[in-house]
Design an enzyme around this catalytic site. Structure first.
Site, mmCIF file in Angstrom:
data_model
loop_
_atom_site.group_PDB
_atom_site.id
_atom_site.type_symbol
_atom_site.label_atom_id
_atom_site.label_comp_id
_atom_site.label_asym_id
_atom_site.label_seq_id
_atom_site.Cartn_x
_atom_site.Cartn_y
_atom_site.Cartn_z
ATOM 1 N N LYS A 13 0.834 -1.208 0.000
ATOM 2 C CA LYS A 13 0.000 0.000 0.000
ATOM 3 C C LYS A 13 0.871 1.261 0.000
ATOM 4 O O LYS A 13 0.614 2.187 -0.745
ATOM 5 C CB LYS A 13 -0.906 0.035 1.252
ATOM 6 C CG LYS A 13 -1.879 -1.124 1.341
ATOM 7 C CD LYS A 13 -2.837 -0.974 2.511
ATOM 8 C CE LYS A 13 -2.185 -0.949 3.885
ATOM 9 N NZ LYS A 13 -1.507 -2.200 4.285
ATOM 10 N N ARG A 127 11.966 -6.545 5.146
ATOM 11 C CA ARG A 127 12.063 -5.222 4.516
ATOM 12 C C ARG A 127 12.868 -4.216 5.350
ATOM 13 O O ARG A 127 12.865 -4.241 6.572
ATOM 14 C CB ARG A 127 10.676 -4.671 4.190
ATOM 15 C CG ARG A 127 9.849 -4.233 5.351
ATOM 16 C CD ARG A 127 8.453 -3.826 4.888
ATOM 17 N NE ARG A 127 7.592 -3.537 6.022
ATOM 18 C CZ ARG A 127 6.314 -3.229 5.930
ATOM 19 N NH1 ARG A 127 5.714 -3.172 4.743
ATOM 20 N NH2 ARG A 127 5.593 -2.968 7.009
ATOM 21 N N ARG A 172 -0.447 -8.439 13.647
ATOM 22 C CA ARG A 172 -0.978 -7.442 12.699
ATOM 23 C C ARG A 172 -1.840 -8.123 11.622
ATOM 24 O O ARG A 172 -2.866 -7.598 11.202
ATOM 25 C CB ARG A 172 0.176 -6.656 12.060
ATOM 26 C CG ARG A 172 0.802 -5.661 13.054
ATOM 27 C CD ARG A 172 2.205 -5.264 12.671
ATOM 28 N NE ARG A 172 2.291 -4.556 11.428
ATOM 29 C CZ ARG A 172 3.418 -4.432 10.712
ATOM 30 N NH1 ARG A 172 4.547 -4.993 11.147
ATOM 31 N NH2 ARG A 172 3.420 -3.772 9.593
HETATM 32 P P1 AMP Z 1 0.873 0.498 9.244
HETATM 33 O O1 AMP Z 1 2.054 1.375 9.019
HETATM 34 O O2 AMP Z 1 -0.338 0.915 8.461
HETATM 35 O O3 AMP Z 1 1.209 -0.968 9.089
HETATM 36 O O4 AMP Z 1 0.458 0.690 10.778
HETATM 37 C C1 AMP Z 1 1.353 0.364 11.827
HETATM 38 C C2 AMP Z 1 0.579 0.279 13.137
HETATM 39 O O5 AMP Z 1 -0.040 1.548 13.428
HETATM 40 C C3 AMP Z 1 -0.584 -0.715 13.166
HETATM 41 O O6 AMP Z 1 -0.148 -2.039 13.455
HETATM 42 C C4 AMP Z 1 -1.470 -0.129 14.259
HETATM 43 O O7 AMP Z 1 -0.950 -0.407 15.544
HETATM 44 C C5 AMP Z 1 -1.322 1.368 14.023
HETATM 45 N N1 AMP Z 1 -2.336 1.884 13.068
HETATM 46 C C6 AMP Z 1 -2.119 2.423 11.842
HETATM 47 N N2 AMP Z 1 -3.275 2.804 11.269
HETATM 48 C C7 AMP Z 1 -4.258 2.499 12.156
HETATM 49 C C8 AMP Z 1 -5.674 2.627 12.156
HETATM 50 N N3 AMP Z 1 -6.327 3.141 11.100
HETATM 51 N N4 AMP Z 1 -6.357 2.185 13.240
HETATM 52 C C9 AMP Z 1 -5.727 1.676 14.312
HETATM 53 N N5 AMP Z 1 -4.393 1.502 14.380
HETATM 54 C C10 AMP Z 1 -3.654 1.914 13.318
#
Ligand code: AMP
Length: 215
Positions: A13, A127, A172
């Protein structure tokens, strides 16, 4: 144009969002990036988010909805934006609908980047990025040509996300399966969901997205 990129961690993404920023002039709104920045700067939001992020769990809805609500009001979002990592559950999706309708905007496309779970563990745990220019690498699929030196800028410092370890990745993925994937029918019923094959190469995924955006 307002887009949502939906997909499990490691689906690509962020990579595709950066390309859309370049090619379409949209703004990328990554809740993950914003939360990591808040944690690094030890802001009140960062303090609230840190523990959940380290455990691979979702940060509470009020925190992320608040961040997005403030962000989309800024003038750089007026010509459109890409939501990368938001919404992640039904309550966030409904909050987003309300925010957009208050601003008189509509959601144009939801792009589900689909990658089988088995492929994701290596993608994520392997990564790393160049600290200087942000170029992305992977221990399994793409290492720098000269060990320890970035192909792009010659930098020698690299970074890994602290939540890219296998245990957190599994949490996750579970959060995605249980809380985020159920959003797919929500958008499918509205006729705005497109499925993108995320196992293809980066350029091919980009081409699939372009096709949807042209339609
Ligand atoms: P990402 O970089 O999108 O993989 O997000 C890393 C971490 O940030 C996730 O594992 C969540 O702990 C938190 N996070 C990011 N976006 C959200 C969201 N929309 N709702 C809740 N937690 C989020």
């Amino acid at each position: 144009m307002i887009l949502i990129l939906l997909g499990p961690p490691g689906a690509g993404k962020g990579t595709q969002a950066q390309r859309l920023v370049r090619d379409y002039g949209l703004v990328q709104l990554s809740t993950g990036d914003m939360l990591r920045e808040a944690v690094k700067n030890e802001t009140p939001v960062g303090r609230k988010a840190k523990e959940a992020m380290e455990a691979g769990q979702l940060v509470t809805d009020d925190v992320v909805v608040g961040i997005i609500e403030d962000r989309i009001k800024r003038s750089d979002c007026k010509d459109g934006f890409i939501l990368d990592g938001f919404p992640r559950n039904r309550a966030q999706a409904e909050a987003l609908d309300e925010m957009l309708s208050r601003q008189g905007c509509t959601l144009d496309h939801v792009l589900e980047i689909r990658v089988p779970e088995d492929d994701l563990i290596k993608r994520i745990t392997g990564r790393f990025t160049c600290a200087g220019c942000g170029a992305g690498y992977n221990d399994y699929f793409k290492t720098p040509e000269k060990k320890g030196v970035c192909d792009g800028c010659g930098g020698r410092e690299f970074e890994r996300r602290s939540d890219d370890n296998e245990e957190t990745v599994r949490a996750r993925l579970k959060a995605y399966r249980e809380q985020t994937a159920p959003l797919l029918p929500y958008y499918e019923d509205r006729g705005i969901l497109a499925v993108i094959d995320g196992t293809a190469g980066i350029d091919d995924v980009a081409r699939q997205i372009d096709e949807v955006l042209k339609s």
